[in-house]
Design a protein around this motif. Structure first.
Motif, PDB file in Angstrom:
ATOM      1  N   ARG A  14       4.201   0.851  -7.446  1.00 19.80           N
ATOM      2  CA  ARG A  14       3.227   1.227  -8.883  1.00 19.80           C
ATOM      3  C   ARG A  14       3.571   1.237 -10.261  1.00 19.80           C
ATOM      4  O   ARG A  14       3.031   1.235 -11.674  1.00 19.80           O
TER       5      ARG A  14
ATOM      6  N   ASP B  64       2.834  11.068  -3.647  1.00 15.90           N
ATOM      7  CA  ASP B  64       2.318  11.518  -5.295  1.00 15.90           C
ATOM      8  C   ASP B  64       3.582  12.305  -5.638  1.00 15.90           C
ATOM      9  O   ASP B  64       3.748  12.543  -6.716  1.00 15.90           O
TER      10      ASP B  64
ATOM     11  N   LEU C 113      -3.515  -4.261  -1.614  1.00 17.55           N
ATOM     12  CA  LEU C 113      -3.024  -3.204  -0.676  1.00 17.55           C
ATOM     13  C   LEU C 113      -2.195  -3.084   0.307  1.00 17.55           C
ATOM     14  O   LEU C 113      -1.841  -4.177   0.638  1.00 17.55           O
TER      15      LEU C 113
ATOM     16  N   GLN D  97      -2.712   0.626  -3.868  1.00 15.88           N
ATOM     17  CA  GLN D  97      -3.120   1.938  -3.283  1.00 15.88           C
ATOM     18  C   GLN D  97      -2.274   0.677  -1.179  1.00 15.88           C
ATOM     19  O   GLN D  97      -1.470  -0.095  -1.135  1.00 15.88           O
ATOM     20  N   PHE D  98      -1.894   2.643  -1.143  1.00 12.03           N
ATOM     21  CA  PHE D  98      -1.130   3.056   0.061  1.00 12.03           C
ATOM     22  C   PHE D  98      -1.410   3.040   1.489  1.00 12.03           C
ATOM     23  O   PHE D  98      -2.332   3.733   0.841  1.00 12.03           O
ATOM     24  N   LEU D  99      -1.366   2.709   3.119  1.00 12.51           N
ATOM     25  CA  LEU D  99      -1.881   2.697   3.780  1.00 12.51           C
ATOM     26  C   LEU D  99      -0.649   3.565   4.403  1.00 12.51           C
ATOM     27  O   LEU D  99      -0.151   2.942   4.939  1.00 12.51           O
TER      28      LEU D  99
ATOM     29  N   ILE E 186       0.572  10.421   2.364  1.00 10.99           N
ATOM     30  CA  ILE E 186      -0.379  10.023   0.365  1.00 10.99           C
ATOM     31  C   ILE E 186       0.676  10.972  -0.594  1.00 10.99           C
ATOM     32  O   ILE E 186       0.394  10.983  -1.775  1.00 10.99           O
TER      33      ILE E 186
ATOM     34  N   HIS F 174      -6.537  -5.658  -7.314  1.00 11.94           N
ATOM     35  CA  HIS F 174      -5.294  -5.006  -7.097  1.00 11.94           C
ATOM     36  C   HIS F 174      -4.800  -4.832  -5.514  1.00 11.94           C
ATOM     37  O   HIS F 174      -5.696  -5.406  -4.510  1.00 11.94           O
TER      38      HIS F 174
ATOM     39  N   LYS G 236      -2.559   0.011 -10.234  1.00 19.65           N
ATOM     40  CA  LYS G 236      -3.356   0.430  -9.275  1.00 19.65           C
ATOM     41  C   LYS G 236      -2.856   0.630  -7.622  1.00 19.65           C
ATOM     42  O   LYS G 236      -4.196   0.659  -7.377  1.00 19.65           O
TER      43      LYS G 236
END
Length: 269
Positions: A139, A241, A120, A147-149, A237, A118, A145
């Protein structure tokens, strides 16, 4: 007679980009993939001869499998998944049918997948518009899948290096503003997402993100919602969401509802 396990191009097209979208599996053999290394939006690549290894990834989602032409590989893989209780369909016409219909395809080589399969991504903390809209786009259309920082602005590149993450929406990186276009515009173009609703949505996002509300009257509302969401949630995060629904709604407006208006009905005779 059409198979009850078959989904048409039109039916799948209506699901892509929405929360109801199925898990899409590109099961083409390597030779067929090499001929056209593009995938249907949000699809993952998985070999047909290790179907069982997918079961722990599906998690009660419905599945659509496609191969080159929609014949033995996708039909067999979908049937095997159904034998395990998965709601699985195969795509009518496969990749070739999808492409010949001018349906959107994502450039596989543009997706920065890591060793875990996935992507990142990393960007500045306290997101408002572009830094929420881009993760939504990724997404829904590229990598479900992903991911986010979210980190301090002066640490984005250091985190990108240490964690092998892809930086976005900061200066001097590939995935960022270009001329008058914002990062969302760039991602729509670079991923090959030739979808009219996304172009309309991009106009609204650009207008709000660059404070040019003359470009789209909806921009002021998007800015208001975005600022409000950033004030409601301390954790970035969590904000992302919760904001997914907002962009889901904007996408459906851009796709289906732009011509709808609303006023106060009266009963005066």
């Amino acid at each position: 007679m059409a198979s009850p396990a078959e989904i048409t191009i039109q039916q799948l097209n209506r699901l892509i980009g929405t929360p109801a979208a199925p898990m899409i599996i590109d099961a083409r053999i390597e030779a067929d993939f090499d001929e056209d290394p593009r995938v249907i939006p949000s699809a993952i690549r998985h070999p047909h001869d290790s179907t069982e290894t997918l079961l722990n990834q599906i998690n009660d989602r419905s599945v659509v499998v496609y191969c080159q032409k929609g014949h033995k590989i996708s039909q067999g893989m979908a049937a095997l998944l159904r034998s395990y209780g998965v709601k699985a369909e195969f795509l009518q016409g496969g990749q070739m049918g999808w492409a010949s219909n001018n349906s959107p395809l994502v450039e596989w080589t543009k997706i920065p997948l890591n060793a875990n399969g996935h992507s990142l991504w990393v960007t500045r903390h306290r997101p408002k518009i572009d830094r929420i809209a881009c993760p939504w786009l990724i997404r829904r259309f590229v990598d479900a899948k992903a991911q986010f920082l979210f980190v301090a602005p002066d640490e984005v590149m250091n985190v990108a290096t240490k964690f092998n993450a892809t930086p976005f929406d900061i200066e001097d990186v590939f995935w960022s503003h270009r001329d008058e276009f914002c990062t969302f515009d760039v991602m729509v173009k670079e991923f090959g997402l030739n979808i009219e609703a996304l172009k309309e949505l991009a106009n609204v996002i650009r207008s709000a993100d660059t404070n040019r509300h003359d470009l789209a009257p909806q921009a002021a509302g998007l800015l208001a919602f975005s600022v409000g969401m950033s004030r409601m949630f301390r954790e970035d995060i969590v904000q992302l969401d919760k904001s997914m629904l907002l962009y889901d709604a904007l996408f459906r407006w851009a796709r289906d509802g732009m011509n709808e208006s609303h006023d106060w009905p009266t009963s005066k005779g």
